[in-house]
Design an enzyme around this catalytic site. Structure first.
Site, PDB file in Angstrom:
ATOM      1  N   ARG A   1      -3.208  14.260  -7.015  1.00  0.00           N
ATOM      2  CA  ARG A   1      -3.533  14.568  -5.618  1.00  0.00           C
ATOM      3  C   ARG A   1      -4.221  15.918  -5.422  1.00  0.00           C
ATOM      4  O   ARG A   1      -5.130  16.016  -4.585  1.00  0.00           O
ATOM      5  CB  ARG A   1      -2.275  14.462  -4.748  1.00  0.00           C
ATOM      6  CG  ARG A   1      -1.936  13.021  -4.398  1.00  0.00           C
ATOM      7  CD  ARG A   1      -0.570  12.859  -3.771  1.00  0.00           C
ATOM      8  NE  ARG A   1      -0.332  11.471  -3.402  1.00  0.00           N
ATOM      9  CZ  ARG A   1       0.884  10.945  -3.215  1.00  0.00           C
ATOM     10  NH1 ARG A   1       1.967  11.708  -3.354  1.00  0.00           N
ATOM     11  NH2 ARG A   1       1.016   9.673  -2.882  1.00  0.00           N
TER      12      ARG A   1
ATOM     13  N   GLU B   1      -4.651   7.434  -2.187  1.00  0.00           N
ATOM     14  CA  GLU B   1      -3.679   8.241  -2.937  1.00  0.00           C
ATOM     15  C   GLU B   1      -2.536   8.734  -2.057  1.00  0.00           C
ATOM     16  O   GLU B   1      -2.049   9.851  -2.185  1.00  0.00           O
ATOM     17  CB  GLU B   1      -4.367   9.406  -3.648  1.00  0.00           C
ATOM     18  CG  GLU B   1      -5.212   8.940  -4.827  1.00  0.00           C
ATOM     19  CD  GLU B   1      -5.619  10.064  -5.739  1.00  0.00           C
ATOM     20  OE1 GLU B   1      -4.812  10.995  -5.944  1.00  0.00           O
ATOM     21  OE2 GLU B   1      -6.740  10.005  -6.262  1.00  0.00           O
TER      22      GLU B   1
ATOM     23  N   ARG C   1     -31.999  25.530  14.828  1.00  0.00           N
ATOM     24  CA  ARG C   1     -32.089  24.836  16.111  1.00  0.00           C
ATOM     25  C   ARG C   1     -32.011  25.850  17.261  1.00  0.00           C
ATOM     26  O   ARG C   1     -31.010  26.584  17.377  1.00  0.00           O
ATOM     27  CB  ARG C   1     -30.959  23.811  16.222  1.00  0.00           C
ATOM     28  CG  ARG C   1     -30.839  23.113  17.556  1.00  0.00           C
ATOM     29  CD  ARG C   1     -31.972  22.164  17.816  1.00  0.00           C
ATOM     30  NE  ARG C   1     -31.652  21.271  18.924  1.00  0.00           N
ATOM     31  CZ  ARG C   1     -32.542  20.817  19.785  1.00  0.00           C
ATOM     32  NH1 ARG C   1     -33.816  21.161  19.663  1.00  0.00           N
ATOM     33  NH2 ARG C   1     -32.177  20.000  20.752  1.00  0.00           N
TER      34      ARG C   1
ATOM     35  N   GLY D   1       0.834  -1.183   0.000  1.00  0.00           N
ATOM     36  CA  GLY D   1       0.000   0.000   0.000  1.00  0.00           C
ATOM     37  C   GLY D   1       0.873   1.239   0.000  1.00  0.00           C
ATOM     38  O   GLY D   1       1.299   1.718  -1.049  1.00  0.00           O
ATOM     39  N   SER D   2       1.186   1.746   1.198  1.00  0.00           N
ATOM     40  CA  SER D   2       2.068   2.910   1.281  1.00  0.00           C
ATOM     41  C   SER D   2       3.444   2.599   0.708  1.00  0.00           C
ATOM     42  O   SER D   2       4.090   3.463   0.113  1.00  0.00           O
ATOM     43  CB  SER D   2       2.203   3.361   2.741  1.00  0.00           C
ATOM     44  OG  SER D   2       0.963   3.828   3.234  1.00  0.00           O
TER      45      SER D   2
END
Length: 380
Positions: A244, A364, A269, A131-132
């Protein structure tokens, strides 16, 4: 409606943004709010997006696209993500970026033709063990004549079940390591030996599917190799540097959506005889949400302006992606807090926005990886 930052946009950019805003708020937001409950990709909206040409914003004009710069693309993507962040990923995919970075003339025209017909690209780098640390991938590509035989697979691939072409990566020479032993390829969706797994049952961004890909003695002609053999890792990093800021702009749109909901609710509210926005505890929370969203937007735009000037600033890109993702998570979490118990209910919109936000700190390049890039840029 005028925005605080409209002075930074041209009249044409404002008109394009307003067009996307109308689509995002009137159609994307209500349809995706229902579709995400079943993790359904609303293809009726995708057809409308294609008719609008949104899938071709990154395609150069010489190839029949809109040829928009990075800054304008970020403005439009933020607006579509304000309607639904998952659907924004479905529409834009990874755009034409991989071809601009490493494609030859034939590859560019081939992919451009697919995009003109409504096709999109997916980016497939992540593996279950890589992954990373993308350089740890185990998928392999062995040259045999004029073909590569590819085995292995990818995981967590956005648009995995609907892309027309994938940018994939495989090890061609293990001895050379990540910097010289990985090669990039363009993969047509109907290639024999290529299969797509079922979509993940995700926490958020459920109006875009995420899938595993499998390569079983998959034969791929060398004409689909992207760049030269061994350049894959460098190509992947350049693709991510370009993509990115666009992803970060989706995070900004998501934060803006949560802020809009929180402000509107806080005016309605009433607690202790006045709207909760008039209580300092809530008013200051809204102020912090606004500051972070505005700052994230300007960081994204700065990274885009840098790229448009001809210089992709890796550190600036990492700052923008990391800060925008953290902002999306903070703002959506605080929006749930503003709504109180209602914010925890699926009857109200902010719990969905909070679920959608988390992935931006992960995909990413995790925000931990972005901080590694930033600190490295500071200390080299």
């Amino acid at each position: 409606m005028m925005r605080d930052y409209d002075f930074m946009l041209t009249e044409e950019q404002r008109e394009l943004r307003d067009l996307v805003e109308e689509f995002a708020q009137n159609e994307v937001k209500p349809i995706c709010r229902e579709a995400e409950k079943e993790a359904r990709v609303p293809e009726e909206l995708m057809k409308k997006a294609v008719d609008m040409g949104l899938h071709m914003v990154s395609l150069p004009e010489q190839h029949g696209g809109l040829g928009l710069d990075n800054f304008t693309y970020a403005v439009l993507r933020e607006e579509l993500a304000r309607g639904d962040a998952g659907f924004a990923s479905r529409v834009f995919g990874f755009g034409f970026g991989p071809l601009k970075i490493a494609g030859n003339d034939w590859q560019k025209e081939w992919v451009a033709g697919l995009m003109r017909e409504g096709g999109i690209l997916a980016f497939a780098l992540t593996e279950s063990v890589a992954g990373s640390n993308a350089g740890a991938m185990v998928s392999t590509a062995r040259k045999e004549g004029d073909e590569y035989i590819i085995n292995g697979g990818k995981t967590f691939i956005t648009n995995g079940d609907c892309a027309d072409v994938y940018t994939i990566f495989a090890v061609t020479d293990k001895e050379k390591g990540a910097k010289g032993g990985i090669t990039a390829f363009l993969l047509p969706k109907d290639t024999p030996g290529f299969t797509v797994g079922p979509h993940e049952d995700k926490m958020g961004i459920r109006c875009v599917h995420t899938n595993s890909l499998f390569f079983d003695d998959m034969r791929l002609s060398s004409k689909y190799r992207l760049g030269e053999e061994g350049q894959g890792f460098q190509i992947a990093m350049k693709i991510l540097d370009e993509s990115r800021p666009g992803t970060a702009s989706s995070a900004v749109g998501l934060a803006q959506a949560a802020l809009d909901e929180a402000v509107a609710y806080s005016k309605e509210r009433v607690v202790f005889g006045k709207p909760i926005c008039k209580h300092e505890g809530i008013g200051f929370m809204l102020a912090d949400m606004e500051m972070h969203t505005q700052a994230a937007r300007q960081m994204v735009w700065g990274a885009c302006r840098s790229a448009d000037s001809g210089r992709t600033n890796k550190k600036l890109v990492a700052c923008a992606k990391c800060f925008a993702a953290d902002t999306a998570m903070m703002v959506t979490t605080n929006a749930v807090q503003v709504f109180g118990g209602n914010g925890y209910s699926r009857e109200y919109p902010v719990e969905k926005l909070m679920r959608d936000a988390k992935i931006f700190q992960i995909f990413e390049g995790t925000n931990q990886i972005q901080r590694t890039i930033i600190s490295g840029g500071l200390t080299r």
